[in-house]
Each structure stands twice: as C-alpha cells, then as structure tokens.
Scaffold this motif. Structure first.
Motif, PDB file in Angstrom:
ATOM      1  N   ASP A 199      24.857  21.419 -11.719  1.00  0.00           N
ATOM      2  CA  ASP A 199      23.979  20.887 -10.677  1.00  0.00           C
ATOM      3  C   ASP A 199      22.973  21.920 -10.177  1.00  0.00           C
ATOM      4  OD1 ASP A 199      24.704  18.163 -10.286  1.00  0.00           O
ATOM      5  OD2 ASP A 199      26.561  18.792  -9.337  1.00  0.00           O
ATOM      6  N   HIS A 200      23.422  23.151  -9.987  1.00  0.00           N
ATOM      7  CA  HIS A 200      22.507  24.140  -9.430  1.00  0.00           C
ATOM      8  C   HIS A 200      21.374  24.519 -10.394  1.00  0.00           C
ATOM      9  CE1 HIS A 200      25.736  24.809  -6.325  1.00  0.00           C
ATOM     10  NE2 HIS A 200      24.652  24.594  -5.615  1.00  0.00           N
ATOM     11  N   PRO A 201      21.639  24.687 -11.702  1.00  0.00           N
ATOM     12  CA  PRO A 201      20.494  24.840 -12.616  1.00  0.00           C
ATOM     13  C   PRO A 201      19.584  23.612 -12.644  1.00  0.00           C
ATOM     14  CG  PRO A 201      22.520  25.573 -13.665  1.00  0.00           C
ATOM     15  CD  PRO A 201      22.922  24.904 -12.392  1.00  0.00           C
ATOM     16  N   THR A 202      20.186  22.420 -12.557  1.00  0.00           N
ATOM     17  CA  THR A 202      19.381  21.207 -12.537  1.00  0.00           C
ATOM     18  C   THR A 202      18.509  21.157 -11.286  1.00  0.00           C
ATOM     19  OG1 THR A 202      21.038  20.026 -13.840  1.00  0.00           O
ATOM     20  CG2 THR A 202      19.477  18.681 -12.597  1.00  0.00           C
ATOM     21  N   ALA A 242      15.337  22.878 -11.934  1.00  0.00           N
ATOM     22  CA  ALA A 242      14.386  22.055 -12.680  1.00  0.00           C
ATOM     23  C   ALA A 242      13.691  21.075 -11.746  1.00  0.00           C
ATOM     24  CB  ALA A 242      15.111  21.310 -13.804  1.00  0.00           C
ATOM     25  N   MET A 243      14.460  20.497 -10.821  1.00  0.00           N
ATOM     26  CA  MET A 243      13.884  19.573  -9.844  1.00  0.00           C
ATOM     27  C   MET A 243      12.871  20.307  -8.967  1.00  0.00           C
ATOM     28  SD  MET A 243      14.596  16.248  -8.611  1.00  0.00           S
ATOM     29  CE  MET A 243      12.992  16.114  -9.408  1.00  0.00           C
ATOM     30  N   TYR A 244      13.231  21.499  -8.537  1.00  0.00           N
ATOM     31  CA  TYR A 244      12.312  22.327  -7.745  1.00  0.00           C
ATOM     32  C   TYR A 244      11.027  22.600  -8.528  1.00  0.00           C
ATOM     33  CZ  TYR A 244      10.519  26.551  -5.458  1.00  0.00           C
ATOM     34  OH  TYR A 244       9.706  27.493  -4.857  1.00  0.00           O
ATOM     35  N   GLY A 245      11.173  22.971  -9.794  1.00  0.00           N
ATOM     36  CA  GLY A 245       9.999  23.245 -10.613  1.00  0.00           C
ATOM     37  C   GLY A 245       9.120  22.027 -10.787  1.00  0.00           C
TER      38      GLY A 245
END
Length: 395
Positions: A174-177, A180-183
């Motif tokens: 979840d935290h790496p995902t 991606a959402m932030y980017g």
C-alpha cells in the motif's frame, strides 16, 4: 492556516485503509490541508484493524501513521444532506481521493462524472485493486491479495523453490502504491498549471505490484523461463546471507564478482582462498558453492556482527544487516536523516514520507484525529446552519 509548499491545496480524502489515504498524508506533510471523510460512529474501516489487536487506551499505530495531519469530517454519505455537504466541499477542493468500490461510488454519487462537473479544476484521484476496466474492476482487494499475491511476488519471494509462499506485512504494498498515487496527483496538478483544467487520474494495486515485480515480469514477457530460487550454497557465496556469532544475520550482495571476490576473501582474512583451485574461476566458485559457503559460515561464526560490520566496511564489501524494527530506535543513519520526526502535539514519533525537497521543510506532524473530531467546525465553515449541523453531526 498551514504553511508549506502545498499550503494552498485543499485535499478531500474520501478513501479507506492505506494506499489512497497515505497519498493524502504525503501531501499534508508539505502543508496541504486534508479533510478526512469517514462514517460517523465507528469511523473509517481502517480503524478496525487496530481494534482487533489493541485496547481502547492504546495508540492506534496504523491510524497515527496514515492519518496524521488530517481533519476528520464524519458524514454518512448514504444521506442526501451529507452528500450535499460533500459537494460543497468538492467545489472548493483541489484534489479528491477515493478508493470506494465502483458500485458504491455510483450509489453515493462520488464517481468522477458526479463530482468533476462541480469543479473544473478538480483532480479526481481514483485508486482500485484491479484497475478501472476489465471483468474484475468491481472486485475488492487488499495489497496482500493483489500487490503481493496477484503480481507474482508472493510466488517468487521464497527462500527456496519448495518453501511455502510468505504472507506480506501490513501496508507493504500500500505505501509504495500511495507514492504512485501521489505522483499521479502531482502530474495532474502540473497539467492544471499549464491548462487551467482538472483531470481524472488513477492507479491500482495490480499495476503497482506488476511494477514492483517488473524485472521478473519483463523477463517473462521476453520469453525467458526463470529458474526457481536455488537452495543455499547453490546460488553463489557472494550473494548469500550469513550469521555472526551473536546470531545477527547479514546479507552480502555482489554484481561484479571479478572485483568483489578478492575484496571479500581478503577482508575476512583468507587471501589464500584466491589461490585455491576450487575457487580460482567463477565457474569453479559456483560449482563448489556449498564448500565456499560453509567456509564463510565458519569464518563469520567466529565474531559478532559489529566486528564483521567494521571489517567488511573497511574492505569495501557491499553488505547489510538483517535488521529488526527495534534496531531502528538506535540507528544513527535513520536519526541523521530525520526519518522519525516527532509529533508536534504528542510524545510519539512517526515514520517520515520517503523523500525531501531541498529548501522546502515539511510541517511537524500532528497526531491523527479522533472520529469526527472536526465535524462541527467544518460544517460551520462550509455554511451549514446550526440546525443542519445538529442534524449532520451525529455520533
């Protein structure tokens, strides 16, 4: 009024659990105002994860990490009056984040086509388990079932080919995902700066799991048949885990054996191994891998990890300790980089978001809110009458 790089941004976090809300948390670290929408009464379902483990007097460590800095607005979005409040908020917002399943989005009126017409500059950020399209678009999922298991990572990350697949840790995908959402959100904000128009952006646990497993997936796409991970001793002594005399494990990694083999042999005090015919060539070292690993095992068992850490560092060998989460408390490297900032309103520390912008300080983190902690103040701010506030601000 907050300060910081994103102090002019208003973010509506209408998501649950980790990946979507954590993207909002990163925005809040740089000053964005984040309003967390959660159901009244029991609150966000993510809170239940801790309720199953702790007691009411304990600190909900999941919530403290991923909901810091936020204001909690408790709304029952099944009610028309609550939906009206949300629409008022959306008209003022810069970013709306959700991972509500598509059928529920339609029922609650929070689809992109419902909200984006209210605000031409809105960034609508959609997170899903399996993507926006396809036969599984409406399926529920978690990082364990999608990012970890569906991506192939769970199948591949085993100590040996015959070992049982490992279960992932909470939030591991979840935290790496979230990043991606932030980017995606930042990309859309840049586009808005150029065009003046908002955008709909999306990412999924499936897409991020495939990206995390991208090297192996790309090999399959290229037609390679990857061999299962070999057992210890057969995978090369220069890429292996070892144990020191104090039972601390560490891993040695080499991508240039021609360079690293002499460095390692000399560092551990066995330069004579360089002349041994059993290990004279890369092929010989691989063929005699079990013997070489056994020799390293015996050598490393002679001293504690602190000794080998100094020896290997001085020998220019690439290695790393297999740390426990409790090692982090006294890790000088973590401290030097400020990776555990202190809450400004609590004695605890938290885990920092994983990047810095030179010259742009993050805000000191604030403890995550209680359920509906800011509901009345926010409803008044958004123009609700005292009677409307009483009707909406239910426990």
């Amino acid at each position: 009024m907050s300060t910081g790089l994103f102090s002019d941004l208003l973010v509506v976090d209408c998501a649950s659990f980790i990946a979507g809300p954590a993207a909002a948390t990163v925005l809040s670290d740089f000053g964005a105002r984040v309003i967390k929408i959660e159901p009244p009464g029991i609150g966000d379902a993510y809170r239940n994860l801790f309720r199953l483990r702790g007691t009411p007097d304990d600190v909900d460590y999941f919530w403290a990490l991923d909901s810091r800095n936020k204001e909690s607005l408790a709304l029952d979005l099944r009610r028309a009056e609550a939906q009206a409040v949300l629409r008022t908020l959306v008209r003022k917002a810069d970013v709306f984040i959700t991972n509500i399943p598509f059928p529920a989005r339609e029922r609650l009126g929070v689809r992109a086509q419902d909200l984006m017409p209210l605000n031409s500059r809105l960034i609508y950020a959609s997170l899903t388990p399996y993507g926006e399209h396809g036969p599984e678009r409406d399926r529920t999922g978690f990082d364990a079932t999608v990012w970890w298991a569906r991506s192939g990572l769970m199948d591949l990350v085993r100590p040996t080919a015959g070992a049982e697949p490992a279960i992932s840790m909470p939030g591991m995908g979840d935290h790496p995902t979230a990043m991606a959402m932030y980017g995606a959100i930042l990309t859309a904000l840049y586009k808005r700066q150029l065009t003046g128009e908002g955008s709909e952006v999306s990412t999924s646990l499936l897409a991020n799991g495939l990206w995390a497993n991208g090297c192996q997936v790309q090999a399959a796409l290229c037609g390679y048949e990857l061999a299962p991970r070999p057992k210890r001793g057969d995978r090369g002594a220069l890429n292996e885990m070892y144990r020191a005399s104090d039972d601390r494990h560490f891993i040695i990694v080499s991508t240039n054996p021609a360079r690293d083999w002499p460095l390692l042999a000399k560092a551990v005090g066995h330069a004579e191994w360089l002349e041994d015919p059993l290990f004279a060539t890369p092929e010989a070292r691989l063929m005699n891998g079990p013997d070489l690993v056994a020799r390293f095992d015996a050598t490393f068992a002679e001293h504690p990890y602190e000794h080998w850490s100094k020896i290997l560092s001085e020998g220019d060998v690439t290695f790393g300790i297999v740390a426990t989460i409790y090692d982090h408390f006294t890790d000088g490297q973590i401290e030097a980089n400020g990776l555990f900032p202190e809450f400004s309103d609590h004695w605890l520390r938290t885990v920092d978001s994983p990047f810095q912008v030179q010259g742009e300080a993050k805000l000191p983190p604030r403890m995550a809110p209680d359920i509906g902690q800011h509901t009345r103040a926010l409803l008044a701010e958004f123009g609700c009458s005292p009677a409307e506030i009483e009707a909406l601000a239910v426990d």
